[in-house]
Design an enzyme around this catalytic site. Structure first.
Site, PDB file in Angstrom:
ATOM      1  N   SER A   1       6.250 -16.299 -32.039  1.00  0.00           N
ATOM      2  CA  SER A   1       6.438 -17.529 -32.788  1.00  0.00           C
ATOM      3  C   SER A   1       6.896 -17.211 -34.206  1.00  0.00           C
ATOM      4  O   SER A   1       6.503 -16.201 -34.787  1.00  0.00           O
ATOM      5  CB  SER A   1       5.126 -18.303 -32.836  1.00  0.00           C
ATOM      6  N   ASP A   3       5.818 -18.615 -36.661  1.00  0.00           N
ATOM      7  CA  ASP A   3       4.619 -18.736 -37.485  1.00  0.00           C
ATOM      8  C   ASP A   3       3.649 -17.566 -37.320  1.00  0.00           C
ATOM      9  O   ASP A   3       2.550 -17.595 -37.883  1.00  0.00           O
ATOM     10  CB  ASP A   3       3.893 -20.054 -37.173  1.00  0.00           C
ATOM     11  N   HIS A  22      -0.994 -24.563 -34.510  1.00  0.00           N
ATOM     12  CA  HIS A  22      -0.218 -25.301 -35.513  1.00  0.00           C
ATOM     13  C   HIS A  22       0.628 -26.327 -34.781  1.00  0.00           C
ATOM     14  O   HIS A  22       1.307 -25.999 -33.817  1.00  0.00           O
ATOM     15  CB  HIS A  22       0.673 -24.344 -36.298  1.00  0.00           C
ATOM     16  N   HIS A  24       2.790 -30.371 -35.263  1.00  0.00           N
ATOM     17  CA  HIS A  24       3.351 -31.389 -36.155  1.00  0.00           C
ATOM     18  C   HIS A  24       2.962 -32.747 -35.583  1.00  0.00           C
ATOM     19  O   HIS A  24       3.782 -33.656 -35.489  1.00  0.00           O
ATOM     20  CB  HIS A  24       4.864 -31.221 -36.290  1.00  0.00           C
ATOM     21  N   ASP A  47     -18.988 -34.841 -37.019  1.00  0.00           N
ATOM     22  CA  ASP A  47     -19.465 -34.049 -35.889  1.00  0.00           C
ATOM     23  C   ASP A  47     -18.734 -32.707 -35.774  1.00  0.00           C
ATOM     24  O   ASP A  47     -19.284 -31.754 -35.224  1.00  0.00           O
ATOM     25  CB  ASP A  47     -19.285 -34.805 -34.575  1.00  0.00           C
ATOM     26  N   HIS A  96       4.132 -30.293 -44.647  1.00  0.00           N
ATOM     27  CA  HIS A  96       4.342 -29.476 -43.461  1.00  0.00           C
ATOM     28  C   HIS A  96       3.611 -30.099 -42.283  1.00  0.00           C
ATOM     29  O   HIS A  96       4.185 -30.921 -41.581  1.00  0.00           O
ATOM     30  CB  HIS A  96       3.879 -28.040 -43.751  1.00  0.00           C
ATOM     31  N   TYR A 154     -28.227 -30.843 -30.970  1.00  0.00           N
ATOM     32  CA  TYR A 154     -27.469 -31.844 -30.238  1.00  0.00           C
ATOM     33  C   TYR A 154     -26.878 -31.227 -28.963  1.00  0.00           C
ATOM     34  O   TYR A 154     -26.403 -30.108 -28.974  1.00  0.00           O
ATOM     35  CB  TYR A 154     -26.350 -32.388 -31.122  1.00  0.00           C
TER      36      TYR A 154
END
Length: 159
Positions: A1, A3, A22, A24, A47, A96, A154
């Site tokens: 990638s 990124d 990541h 969009h 939560d 971004h 919980y």
């Protein structure tokens, strides 16, 4: 990638993180484009995220024109200097989009979905009441800490 340098910077800074996502996604990206963190207006966000989902500062021109993806990781790390990335498993990056993470890839994907839903609910909350304030800290504490941390209770018993 493309990124990968961002992800590598985060993995190196946060050894407890084993997965990064990541996207969009539209609601969270809208908050990123608006240069705003996502306030914790209710228990759903509390939560999963301990407080506001932060918005990273705008990257400098030098950062964007240099090693952009690596510097994006550094800006995220800077944003989390005083935050626990496991307790706040995501952010939005100015102009971004959102990044989320978790102890493994599955939890990172889950946190990405939760982040998007929180962004959607926060947008709608502000549409209904433009003057709304974040949920009281004691309520945020109760909802987050009952699921996370040393005294979490919980969910189903693990016995």
């Amino acid at each position: 990638s493309v990124d990968t340098p961002t992800h590598l910077a985060l993995y190196r800074a946060w050894p407890e993180v084993g997965g990064i996502v990541h996207t969009h996604s539209p609601w969270a990206t809208a908050w990123a484009q608006a240069e705003r963190g996502i306030p914790c207006y209710g228990t759903t966000q509390a939560d999963y995220f301990y407080g506001e989902i932060p918005c990273c500062r705008i990257m400098t021109e030098a950062e964007v024109n240099g090693h952009y993806e690596y510097e994006q990781g550094n800006v995220i790390i800077e944003t989390f200097r005083d935050k626990n990335p496991i307790f706040v498993p995501g952010c939005v990056c100015s102009h971004h989009g959102p990044f989320s993470w978790g102890r493994d890839a599955s939890s990172a994907v889950y946190n990405a979905v939760v982040l998007e839903e929180c962004a959607k609910m926060a947008t709608r909350t502000e549409m209904v009441n433009a003057g709304i304030k974040p949920a009281p800290q004691y309520m945020q504490d109760k909802h987050f800490l009952r699921k996370h941390g040393a005294n979490a209770y919980y969910g189903q018993s693990k016995h």
